[in-house]
Enzyme design. Structure first.
Site, PDB file in Angstrom:
ATOM      1  N   LEU A 136      -2.232  -3.664  -4.924  1.00  0.00           N
ATOM      2  CA  LEU A 136      -2.924  -2.900  -3.788  1.00  0.00           C
ATOM      3  C   LEU A 136      -2.431  -3.583  -2.480  1.00  0.00           C
ATOM      4  O   LEU A 136      -2.846  -3.229  -1.428  1.00  0.00           O
ATOM      5  CB  LEU A 136      -4.471  -2.531  -3.874  1.00  0.00           C
ATOM      6  CG  LEU A 136      -4.993  -1.822  -5.166  1.00  0.00           C
ATOM      7  CD1 LEU A 136      -6.420  -1.709  -5.071  1.00  0.00           C
ATOM      8  CD2 LEU A 136      -4.208  -0.457  -4.929  1.00  0.00           C
ATOM      9  N   ASP A 183       4.935  -1.766   1.607  1.00  0.00           N
ATOM     10  CA  ASP A 183       3.853  -2.346   1.713  1.00  0.00           C
ATOM     11  C   ASP A 183       3.431  -2.797   2.984  1.00  0.00           C
ATOM     12  O   ASP A 183       1.986  -2.506   3.665  1.00  0.00           O
ATOM     13  CB  ASP A 183       3.337  -3.341   0.615  1.00  0.00           C
ATOM     14  CG  ASP A 183       3.582  -2.905  -0.628  1.00  0.00           C
ATOM     15  OD1 ASP A 183       3.627  -1.700  -0.992  1.00  0.00           O
ATOM     16  OD2 ASP A 183       3.592  -3.997  -1.380  1.00  0.00           O
TER      17      ASP A 183
HETATM   18  C1  GLA Z   1       5.653  -3.716  -4.686  1.00  0.00           C
HETATM   19  C2  GLA Z   1       6.636  -4.079  -3.458  1.00  0.00           C
HETATM   20  C3  GLA Z   1       7.001  -2.878  -2.548  1.00  0.00           C
HETATM   21  C4  GLA Z   1       7.316  -1.558  -3.746  1.00  0.00           C
HETATM   22  C5  GLA Z   1       6.504  -1.675  -4.967  1.00  0.00           C
HETATM   23  C6  GLA Z   1       7.038  -0.710  -6.075  1.00  0.00           C
HETATM   24  O1  GLA Z   1       4.340  -3.338  -4.028  1.00  0.00           O
HETATM   25  O2  GLA Z   1       5.996  -4.922  -2.695  1.00  0.00           O
HETATM   26  O3  GLA Z   1       7.980  -2.773  -1.747  1.00  0.00           O
HETATM   27  O4  GLA Z   1       8.573  -1.835  -4.156  1.00  0.00           O
HETATM   28  O5  GLA Z   1       6.295  -2.919  -5.591  1.00  0.00           O
HETATM   29  O6  GLA Z   1       6.990   0.760  -5.482  1.00  0.00           O
END
Ligand code: GLA
Length: 396
Positions: A136, A183
């Site tokens: 998350l 994220d």
């Molecule tokens: C992690 C990474 C993101 C993305 C997700 C998978 O959260 O930080 O950049 O690649 O995995 O979608």
């Protein structure tokens, strides 16, 4: 003035109040500002961002809060209520040996100074409720909150996309996880009530309202897997290798017919990885259309297909995530469910009819407990705004 971000479920946000009070106890004065940066859940579009593809996350109520006050001595002093730990970092000499969460602070200081930001010091108390290591984006929340705090005390105007790029740079070049931008971008740019459709190549963002009558529900499988960082970096390298073989700078630019025409040039494993990325990008685009058309069944079906592809082609689920998704799909009111985040453990996300939310939660808990002996954590999500800075709460 009424400040929505400081409210939560009808009352004052407890964590904001907690860091403010702890600040007063520790430093003997009130903080100047309260900084907030949220975690996220990704509705659809997984493991596509580092190939320049599409994603659709939303910012969560669960967030990191820091009560801050500027200092004049070019150092940062932070106390973490969650880690029961304090650190002091000299901005002019960020090489002090620190481990764990302080690496994120060092990383953003390094990234901002690389970009010639002239940083002022500050002191603060922080705490958060984004579950850690659960997929998350608790680390993106940490990075984004730190950058927001520095922008505030250093009087640098807040540019969320620039902050997200700095945070991503800190995570990939300092912390060593070659993550995409999703994220950090959602933690900085989130829009209340909306998911963000993001084009990770040019960082164009389109807020998409969550349809009426449904809830986004996070299901924490309570499993965490070690070595996630190296498995994640391995997936990233595989995508880069495949795009090199296919002669494109980003997998985002490979179409399914192109992939199939060139499939013999790839190993079966790389073929599966690319197939996931291409089809997942298509699913995100269809999901935006489904949301605009209020076609909840289609949206749910796309989420299900996403899970299958992540399980079979990208191979980033674990048995707990497969179990919890299966339980969700069998539960009342569920329109679709899939793993969310990097995978290998952590959380799934489900789309559930609002009026069946309670029955859904009970059913998933029972089913998942029977299968695994674990009690899942079930979080009903309200999409919030991205990182923000607030006046302290007026305490009577
Ligand atoms: C992690 C990474 C993101 C993305 C997700 C998978 O959260 O930080 O950049 O690649 O995995 O979608």
């Amino acid at each position: 003035m009424f400040d929505k971000a400081l409210q939560r479920k009808g009352g004052m946000n407890k964590i904001a109040l907690q860091v403010q009070r702890a600040f007063v106890e520790r430093f003997g004065v009130a903080p100047d500002r309260l900084i907030r940066a949220p975690g996220r859940v990704n509705l659809i579009g997984e493991h596509t961002d580092y190939s320049g593809g599409f994603v659709m996350p939303l910012a969560l109520e669960q967030a990191l809060w820091i009560a801050i006050r500027p200092r004049s001595d070019k150092s940062v002093v932070i106390h973490s209520l969650d880690y029961i730990d304090s650190i002091e970092l000299k901005l002019l000499d960020p090489k002090v040996h620190l481990k764990g969460w302080p690496e994120y602070l060092k990383g953003v200081v390094w990234a901002m100074q690389e970009e010639k930001w002239s940083l002022s010091g500050w002191e603060g108390v922080m705490a958060g409720d984004v579950p850690q290591g659960a997929g998350l984006a608790s680390s993106a929340a940490l990075e984004t909150a730190f950058i927001r705090a520095f922008a505030e005390v250093s009087r640098i105007s807040w540019e969320p996309k620039i902050a997200a790029k700095l945070a991503q740079r800190a995570e990939s070049e300092w912390v060593g996880i070659s993550c995409g931008i999703m994220d950090q971008l959602i933690s900085a740019c989130g829009v209340s009530g909306h998911a963000l459709f993001i084009d990770c190549r040019n960082l164009d963002i389109l807020p998409v309202a969550l349809p009426e009558g449904v809830r986004v529900i996070v299901l924490d499988s309570k499993t965490r897997r070690g070595l996630v960082d190296s498995l994640y970096n391995e997936r990233h390298s595989q995508c880069e290798e495949a795009s090199r073989i296919l002669g494109k700078s980003l997998l985002r630019d490979v179409s399914l017919p192109e992939l199939d025409a060139q499939s013999t040039r790839l190993t079966p494993l790389l073929y599966r990885r690319v197939r996931h990325v291409i089809t997942e990008n298509q699913r995100v685009q269809h999901a935006v259309e489904a949301m605009h058309a209020n076609d909840l069944n289609l949206l749910g079906q796309l989420m299900q297909e996403s899970h299958t592809s992540l399980r079979d082609n990208f191979e980033v689920t674990n048995s707990a995530l497969d179990d919890i998704v299966e339980c969700a799909l069998a539960a009342p009111g569920c329109l679709g469910a899939r793993m969310t985040g990097a995978g290998f453990g952590g959380c799934a996300v489900a789309l559930v009819k609002t009026e069946q939310e309670i029955d859904f939660g009970k059913s998933v808990s029972n089913c998942y407990f029977k299968k695994t002996g674990l009690d899942p954590n079930i979080i009903s999500c309200i999409p919030t705004d991205g990182a923000s800075s607030h006046e302290p709460i007026a305490v009577k």
